[in-house]
Scaffold this active site. Structure first.
Site, PDB file in Angstrom:
ATOM      1  N   TYR A 108     -15.246  16.813 -16.509  1.00 53.36           N
ATOM      2  CA  TYR A 108     -15.677  15.437 -16.283  1.00 53.36           C
ATOM      3  C   TYR A 108     -16.714  15.417 -15.149  1.00 53.36           C
ATOM      4  O   TYR A 108     -16.443  15.901 -14.049  1.00 53.36           O
ATOM      5  CB  TYR A 108     -14.467  14.571 -15.933  1.00 53.36           C
ATOM      6  CG  TYR A 108     -14.880  13.159 -15.651  1.00 53.36           C
ATOM      7  CD1 TYR A 108     -15.356  12.353 -16.678  1.00 53.36           C
ATOM      8  CD2 TYR A 108     -14.825  12.636 -14.371  1.00 53.36           C
ATOM      9  CE1 TYR A 108     -15.773  11.059 -16.423  1.00 53.36           C
ATOM     10  CE2 TYR A 108     -15.237  11.344 -14.112  1.00 53.36           C
ATOM     11  CZ  TYR A 108     -15.707  10.561 -15.144  1.00 53.36           C
ATOM     12  OH  TYR A 108     -16.129   9.293 -14.897  1.00 53.36           O
ATOM     13  N   ASP A 164      -6.279  18.505 -15.609  1.00 50.86           N
ATOM     14  CA  ASP A 164      -6.678  17.156 -16.027  1.00 50.86           C
ATOM     15  C   ASP A 164      -6.282  17.024 -17.501  1.00 50.86           C
ATOM     16  O   ASP A 164      -6.872  17.659 -18.377  1.00 50.86           O
ATOM     17  CB  ASP A 164      -8.194  16.992 -15.821  1.00 50.86           C
ATOM     18  CG  ASP A 164      -8.703  15.598 -16.184  1.00 50.86           C
ATOM     19  OD1 ASP A 164      -8.005  14.885 -16.925  1.00 50.86           O
ATOM     20  OD2 ASP A 164      -9.814  15.244 -15.725  1.00 50.86           O
ATOM     21  N   LYS A 212      -8.001   5.691 -19.602  1.00 50.45           N
ATOM     22  CA  LYS A 212      -8.335   6.113 -20.955  1.00 50.45           C
ATOM     23  C   LYS A 212      -7.179   5.807 -21.915  1.00 50.45           C
ATOM     24  O   LYS A 212      -6.841   4.662 -22.082  1.00 50.45           O
ATOM     25  CB  LYS A 212      -8.743   7.588 -20.932  1.00 50.45           C
ATOM     26  CG  LYS A 212      -9.776   7.920 -19.824  1.00 50.45           C
ATOM     27  CD  LYS A 212     -11.118   7.247 -20.034  1.00 50.45           C
ATOM     28  CE  LYS A 212     -12.064   7.346 -18.848  1.00 50.45           C
ATOM     29  NZ  LYS A 212     -12.347   8.678 -18.356  1.00 50.45           N
ATOM     30  N   ARG A 260       0.841  -1.214   0.000  1.00 52.91           N
ATOM     31  CA  ARG A 260       0.000   0.000   0.000  1.00 52.91           C
ATOM     32  C   ARG A 260       0.871   1.258   0.000  1.00 52.91           C
ATOM     33  O   ARG A 260       0.523   2.272  -0.613  1.00 52.91           O
ATOM     34  CB  ARG A 260      -0.966  -0.009   1.199  1.00 52.91           C
ATOM     35  CG  ARG A 260      -1.733   1.293   1.355  1.00 52.91           C
ATOM     36  CD  ARG A 260      -3.060   1.184   2.101  1.00 52.91           C
ATOM     37  NE  ARG A 260      -2.972   0.430   3.327  1.00 52.91           N
ATOM     38  CZ  ARG A 260      -2.355   0.822   4.452  1.00 52.91           C
ATOM     39  NH1 ARG A 260      -1.732   1.981   4.497  1.00 52.91           N
ATOM     40  NH2 ARG A 260      -2.351   0.063   5.526  1.00 52.91           N
TER      41      ARG A 260
HETATM   42  C1  LIG Z   1     -12.701   9.228 -17.180  1.00 55.34           C
HETATM   43  C2  LIG Z   1     -12.241  10.554 -16.781  1.00 55.34           C
HETATM   44  C3  LIG Z   1     -11.987  10.846 -15.436  1.00 55.34           C
HETATM   45  C4  LIG Z   1     -12.246   9.850 -14.325  1.00 55.34           C
HETATM   46  O1  LIG Z   1     -11.400   8.751 -14.378  1.00 55.34           O
HETATM   47  P1  LIG Z   1     -11.786   7.277 -13.839  1.00 55.34           P
HETATM   48  O2  LIG Z   1     -10.570   6.495 -14.138  1.00 55.34           O
HETATM   49  O3  LIG Z   1     -13.011   6.852 -14.587  1.00 55.34           O
HETATM   50  O4  LIG Z   1     -12.068   7.399 -12.383  1.00 55.34           O
HETATM   51  C5  LIG Z   1     -11.509  12.099 -15.129  1.00 55.34           C
HETATM   52  N1  LIG Z   1     -11.304  13.043 -16.077  1.00 55.34           N
HETATM   53  C6  LIG Z   1     -11.548  12.800 -17.384  1.00 55.34           C
HETATM   54  C7  LIG Z   1     -11.295  13.879 -18.382  1.00 55.34           C
HETATM   55  C8  LIG Z   1     -12.030  11.557 -17.786  1.00 55.34           C
HETATM   56  O5  LIG Z   1     -12.288  11.338 -19.074  1.00 55.34           O
END
Ligand SMILES: *Cc1c(COP(=O)(O)O)cnc(C)c1O
Length: 366
Positions: free
Chosen positions: A94, A165, A190, A42
């Protein structure tokens, strides 16, 4: 090292005396007490360290902390702020992270949502207790572009941290730290994972400061960490990231041009189109426009749903960034409080042959 070389070599940490070419998966949760050995998975694990190392280098940061999802990564940033800090976030972002700010941190943090394309609106929302500006560019699902360098200037002048992000752009096309951001976040689920089979997130930092110490503590004590197997898979996926992104970008550009000339299409949102409102800023801060676009088809929700049901190669599913093409009507997923237009389809353009994808859309729109 250039990006393709970093992607292949930076995360390949070999300590095994058998000298394997690829880092093995170390599933042990605990390690014999010894100088420099990890203690407990962890807190730290060799596969996680490898993943954090490659992303630190890909984003030109000083360190990175991996989490079990993108949402968990973002949450750790908000949890690292002092109570009653004020955050400025974009009006298109998001929806899961927007929901965290509105629901999880209700009464704990103060939030303002602004149009990040409007710097005056951003400045007028700064308060004495503003501690963080959160950016997402291109944004999900409207592909809005914000000017990272200008906003970083505003943040610096006001002693506010800037986090970005960078999920849609990936480090192949955009490096927010080089443009002045303090933190970069990715949903590694992604494009970085790239095959729709890993959930994960990461934060990369420009500096190892006291805020970073606190975030590391939350990663360790909060425990929302990815498994060694997930870290291994991600490190493996990242090796082909620069080449996959070239393909996603090329296919998405061609599809965006095709759709924008189609009579059954009302509007295409893709930062690589000259008609996009953020085109010039996107061109100055991105090396490519990545693989996601959104399209409003003529008509309403029913017409948009009909197009989705007629497509053969685009699966009607959420998420993005995998090698297979996906499509979804975002408003249906985001629920009744959504701000997204009802006839908007978000498309994640995969690595299939682009002629097949264009022919598929042509028949679905006719
Ligand atoms: C999918 C996504 C998230 C969240 O990520 P998870 O892995 O689904 O928790 C955050 N920001 C963007 C731009 C995303 O496309």
């Amino acid at each position: 090292m250039r990006i393709e070389t970093i992607a292949i070599h930076a995360g390949n940490i070999i300590t095994d005396s058998n000298r394997p070419v690829i880092q093995p998966i170390i599933t042990s949760t605990t390690f014999e007490h010894h100088e420099n050995s990890p203690i407990y998975t962890r807190a730290s694990n060799p596969n996680r360290l490898a993943l954090e190392k490659v992303l630190t280098q890909l984003e030109y940061g000083k360190d990175a902390a991996a989490f079990s999802s993108g949402n968990a990564a973002a949450m750790a940033v908000f949890q690292s702020l002092d109570p009653h800090s004020h955050i400025i976030a974009p009006d298109d972002m998001y929806h899961g992270i927007r929901k965290q700010l509105l629901e999880v941190f209700k009464g704990i943090l103060e939030i303002s949502f602004v149009d990040m394309a409007n710097i005056d609106q951003l400045k007028s929302n700064i308060r004495d207790n503003t501690k963080l500006i959160w950016l997402e560019t291109p944004s999900n699902p409207l592909l809005k572009i914000s000017d990272i360098k200008s906003i970083a200037g505003v943040a610096r002048e006001n002693h506010i941290m800037l986090a970005c992000d960078n999920t849609f752009a990936t480090p192949v096309f955009q490096n927010p730290i080089l443009l002045g951001a303090d933190l970069v976040m990715h949903s590694t689920t992604k494009f970085l994972g790239g095959h729709s089979d890993i959930l994960g997130g990461i934060i990369i930092t420009k500096e190892r400061n006291s805020f970073w110490e606190r975030l590391r503590m939350i990663q360790h004590v909060g425990g929302a960490v990815p498994s060694p197997f997930d870290c291994y898979l991600l490190t493996r996926s990242i090796k082909t990231l620069p080449y996959r992104m070239k393909g996603h970008f090329e296919n998405a550009s061609k599809l965006a041009h095709f759709l924008s000339a189609h009579p059954s299409v009302e509007h295409v949102f893709y930062p690589g189109l000259k008609s996009h409102i953020g085109y010039s800023i996107a061109s100055s801060q991105m090396k490519g426009f990545s693989g996601v676009l959104s399209v409003m088809v003529m008509g309403g929700a029913i017409d948009a749903d009909r197009v989705v049901s007629k497509l053969k190669y685009f699966t009607n599913a959420t998420s993005l960034g995998g090698i297979e093409s996906l499509i979804e009507r975002r408003a249906a997923v985001e629920g009744p409080d959504t701000l997204t237009p009802q006839n908007l389809l978000r498309i994640s353009v995969g690595l299939e042959n682009i002629e097949d994808l264009i022919e598929d859309f042509d028949q679905a729109l006719s």
